[in-house]
Motif scaffolding. Structure first.
Motif, PDB file in Angstrom:
ATOM      1  N   ASP A 170       0.839  -1.193   0.000  1.00 51.84           N
ATOM      2  CA  ASP A 170       0.000   0.000   0.000  1.00 51.84           C
ATOM      3  C   ASP A 170       0.874   1.242   0.000  1.00 51.84           C
ATOM      4  O   ASP A 170       1.775   1.377   0.830  1.00 51.84           O
ATOM      5  CB  ASP A 170      -0.905   0.013   1.237  1.00 51.84           C
ATOM      6  CG  ASP A 170      -2.071  -0.950   1.092  1.00 51.84           C
ATOM      7  OD1 ASP A 170      -2.309  -1.394  -0.037  1.00 51.84           O
ATOM      8  OD2 ASP A 170      -2.719  -1.253   2.104  1.00 51.84           O
ATOM      9  N   VAL A 171       0.620   2.140  -0.935  1.00 56.38           N
ATOM     10  CA  VAL A 171       1.424   3.353  -1.084  1.00 56.38           C
ATOM     11  C   VAL A 171       0.668   4.528  -0.479  1.00 56.38           C
ATOM     12  O   VAL A 171      -0.514   4.725  -0.764  1.00 56.38           O
ATOM     13  CB  VAL A 171       1.719   3.630  -2.573  1.00 56.38           C
ATOM     14  CG1 VAL A 171       2.536   4.909  -2.728  1.00 56.38           C
ATOM     15  CG2 VAL A 171       2.439   2.438  -3.199  1.00 56.38           C
ATOM     16  N   PRO A 172       1.332   5.330   0.350  1.00 62.82           N
ATOM     17  CA  PRO A 172       0.643   6.481   0.954  1.00 62.82           C
ATOM     18  C   PRO A 172       0.232   7.503  -0.097  1.00 62.82           C
ATOM     19  O   PRO A 172       0.913   7.686  -1.109  1.00 62.82           O
ATOM     20  CB  PRO A 172       1.678   7.048   1.916  1.00 62.82           C
ATOM     21  CG  PRO A 172       2.991   6.585   1.385  1.00 62.82           C
ATOM     22  CD  PRO A 172       2.724   5.230   0.806  1.00 62.82           C
ATOM     23  N   ASP A 173      -0.873   8.155   0.155  1.00 70.67           N
ATOM     24  CA  ASP A 173      -1.375   9.196  -0.751  1.00 70.67           C
ATOM     25  C   ASP A 173      -0.622  10.493  -0.461  1.00 70.67           C
ATOM     26  O   ASP A 173      -0.758  11.091   0.600  1.00 70.67           O
ATOM     27  CB  ASP A 173      -2.879   9.378  -0.527  1.00 70.67           C
ATOM     28  CG  ASP A 173      -3.496  10.329  -1.551  1.00 70.67           C
ATOM     29  OD1 ASP A 173      -2.725  10.947  -2.318  1.00 70.67           O
ATOM     30  OD2 ASP A 173      -4.728  10.453  -1.579  1.00 70.67           O
ATOM     31  N   TRP A 211      -0.537  17.872   9.081  1.00 68.89           N
ATOM     32  CA  TRP A 211       0.393  17.782   7.954  1.00 68.89           C
ATOM     33  C   TRP A 211       1.687  17.091   8.384  1.00 68.89           C
ATOM     34  O   TRP A 211       2.225  16.226   7.682  1.00 68.89           O
ATOM     35  CB  TRP A 211       0.695  19.183   7.428  1.00 68.89           C
ATOM     36  CG  TRP A 211       1.440  19.199   6.125  1.00 68.89           C
ATOM     37  CD1 TRP A 211       0.918  19.264   4.874  1.00 68.89           C
ATOM     38  CD2 TRP A 211       2.862  19.160   5.963  1.00 68.89           C
ATOM     39  NE1 TRP A 211       1.922  19.264   3.933  1.00 68.89           N
ATOM     40  CE2 TRP A 211       3.133  19.201   4.583  1.00 68.89           C
ATOM     41  CE3 TRP A 211       3.934  19.099   6.861  1.00 68.89           C
ATOM     42  CZ2 TRP A 211       4.418  19.177   4.059  1.00 68.89           C
ATOM     43  CZ3 TRP A 211       5.237  19.066   6.343  1.00 68.89           C
ATOM     44  CH2 TRP A 211       5.457  19.111   4.972  1.00 68.89           C
ATOM     45  N   CYS A 212       2.184  17.454   9.568  1.00 72.20           N
ATOM     46  CA  CYS A 212       3.414  16.850  10.082  1.00 72.20           C
ATOM     47  C   CYS A 212       3.242  15.360  10.338  1.00 72.20           C
ATOM     48  O   CYS A 212       4.149  14.561  10.092  1.00 72.20           O
ATOM     49  CB  CYS A 212       3.846  17.567  11.359  1.00 72.20           C
ATOM     50  SG  CYS A 212       4.438  19.253  11.115  1.00 72.20           S
ATOM     51  N   GLU A 213       2.072  14.977  10.852  1.00 72.05           N
ATOM     52  CA  GLU A 213       1.808  13.568  11.111  1.00 72.05           C
ATOM     53  C   GLU A 213       1.822  12.770   9.807  1.00 72.05           C
ATOM     54  O   GLU A 213       2.350  11.660   9.735  1.00 72.05           O
ATOM     55  CB  GLU A 213       0.463  13.394  11.824  1.00 72.05           C
ATOM     56  CG  GLU A 213       0.464  13.847  13.279  1.00 72.05           C
ATOM     57  CD  GLU A 213       1.402  13.029  14.156  1.00 72.05           C
ATOM     58  OE1 GLU A 213       1.683  11.854  13.804  1.00 72.05           O
ATOM     59  OE2 GLU A 213       1.868  13.572  15.176  1.00 72.05           O
ATOM     60  N   GLN A 214       1.223  13.349   8.752  1.00 73.07           N
ATOM     61  CA  GLN A 214       1.227  12.680   7.461  1.00 73.07           C
ATOM     62  C   GLN A 214       2.652  12.536   6.921  1.00 73.07           C
ATOM     63  O   GLN A 214       3.019  11.489   6.375  1.00 73.07           O
ATOM     64  CB  GLN A 214       0.376  13.461   6.466  1.00 73.07           C
ATOM     65  CG  GLN A 214      -1.115  13.461   6.773  1.00 73.07           C
ATOM     66  CD  GLN A 214      -1.885  14.272   5.759  1.00 73.07           C
ATOM     67  OE1 GLN A 214      -1.746  14.091   4.546  1.00 73.07           O
ATOM     68  NE2 GLN A 214      -2.713  15.190   6.236  1.00 73.07           N
ATOM     69  N   ALA A 215       3.457  13.598   7.071  1.00 75.20           N
ATOM     70  CA  ALA A 215       4.846  13.540   6.610  1.00 75.20           C
ATOM     71  C   ALA A 215       5.626  12.483   7.387  1.00 75.20           C
ATOM     72  O   ALA A 215       6.422  11.728   6.818  1.00 75.20           O
ATOM     73  CB  ALA A 215       5.504  14.908   6.760  1.00 75.20           C
ATOM     74  N   GLN A 216       5.386  12.409   8.691  1.00 79.52           N
ATOM     75  CA  GLN A 216       6.053  11.404   9.517  1.00 79.52           C
ATOM     76  C   GLN A 216       5.674   9.998   9.058  1.00 79.52           C
ATOM     77  O   GLN A 216       6.515   9.094   9.000  1.00 79.52           O
ATOM     78  CB  GLN A 216       5.658  11.600  10.986  1.00 79.52           C
ATOM     79  CG  GLN A 216       6.324  10.629  11.959  1.00 79.52           C
ATOM     80  CD  GLN A 216       7.762  11.001  12.246  1.00 79.52           C
ATOM     81  OE1 GLN A 216       8.129  12.167  12.100  1.00 79.52           O
ATOM     82  NE2 GLN A 216       8.549  10.031  12.643  1.00 79.52           N
ATOM     83  N   ASP A 217       4.411   9.791   8.730  1.00 78.21           N
ATOM     84  CA  ASP A 217       3.963   8.489   8.235  1.00 78.21           C
ATOM     85  C   ASP A 217       4.678   8.104   6.944  1.00 78.21           C
ATOM     86  O   ASP A 217       5.034   6.940   6.735  1.00 78.21           O
ATOM     87  CB  ASP A 217       2.450   8.499   8.009  1.00 78.21           C
ATOM     88  CG  ASP A 217       1.660   8.495   9.309  1.00 78.21           C
ATOM     89  OD1 ASP A 217       2.262   8.166  10.353  1.00 78.21           O
ATOM     90  OD2 ASP A 217       0.460   8.819   9.277  1.00 78.21           O
TER      91      ASP A 217
END
Length: 261
Positions: free
Chosen positions: A214-217, A235-241
């Protein structure tokens, strides 16, 4: 990552994964400094979609340079003639080969003209040079890092004689095989290494395909030129993921899942 979205200090101060678009073209070369803090790294991993494989390979092949394999004694690396000929006036980096960072003694010359030695406890105690405990202790025992500033070595001073004598006492005339790169400090252009016995090599590009991952969006991350203060944490949480997903994928975790497709 957009250069208009600086991560808060608490989000990136301890991370080597943080860079902005503007920093890549800066004369300060902050990203290069981060890379130089990991002198024992020997591999670059690039993750691309299948349709970009050919273009990525061509780009890498156009920018990689030859390196050299050569056998050297550790005392050679602190020899004033070696330092003046290859380190002080040119940009030399080196890494010992055929060793494991968790169980063996490993040696490198980093991009800041320093001899960096990652040593097991017994070698460190026998060597008797000042160092510090490695930041990430391993289950197989504590390791120690000894760093020698090669540009500060003065053959007329006792410090040089002590470093040379301790390396000779512990490692003697044993030769270690090194991968060595020699570059122009200003332009980054690869230079010819004229050390006797050095053999030129071309870095190998290996391609592997990972299926069922699965590739992150990334659409939301890449599309935002600015991020509202109230949504910055999200936004930071998404970048960390995304960073974590990259690590899992490179490590071969199966499956590496980070939401989205």
């Amino acid at each position: 990552m957009s250069s208009h979205v600086p991560l808060p200090k608490k989000r990136h101060s301890k991370s080597k994964l943080f860079a902005t678009v503007s920093s890549l073209s800066s004369r300060k070369k902050e990203h290069a400094k981060y890379i130089e803090t990991h002198p024992f790294n020997h591999r670059l991993s690039v993750i691309v979609s299948k349709d970009k494989e050919r273009d990525t390979r061509q780009l890498l092949e156009a920018h990689i340079h030859e390196y050299y394999r050569v056998s050297l004694k550790l005392t050679d690396l602190v020899d004033p003639s070696f330092i003046q000929g290859y380190v002080a006036n040119k940009g030399l980096v080196a890494l010992s080969l055929g060793m494991r960072i968790d169980v063996d003694d490993v040696f490198a010359i980093d991009g800041q003209s320093r001899l960096v030695m990652s040593l097991c406890k017994d070698t460190y105690q026998a060597l008797g040079l000042a160092g510090q405990q490695a930041q990430f202790p391993l289950e197989r025992g504590t390791r120690f890092i000894v760093t020698v500033d090669l540009l500060a070595i003065d053959p007329e001073k006792n410090n040089f004689r002590r470093i040379h004598s301790r390396l000779d006492a512990v490692f003697g005339g044993k030769e270690f095989e090194f991968a060595v790169g020699l570059y122009d400090r200003d332009t980054g252009k690869a230079l010819t290494l004229d050390i006797p016995g050095a053999s030129a090599c071309k870095p190998q590009i290996e391609v592997s395909t990972v299926l069922g991952v699965d590739v992150p969006d990334l659409a939301d991350l890449l599309a935002q030129e600015t991020v509202a203060r109230e949504s910055l944490d999200d936004w930071c949480e998404q970048a960390q993921d995304v960073f974590e997903w990259i690590g899992l994928t490179v490590a071969g975790a199966s499956p590496a899942i980070c939401g989205g497709r």
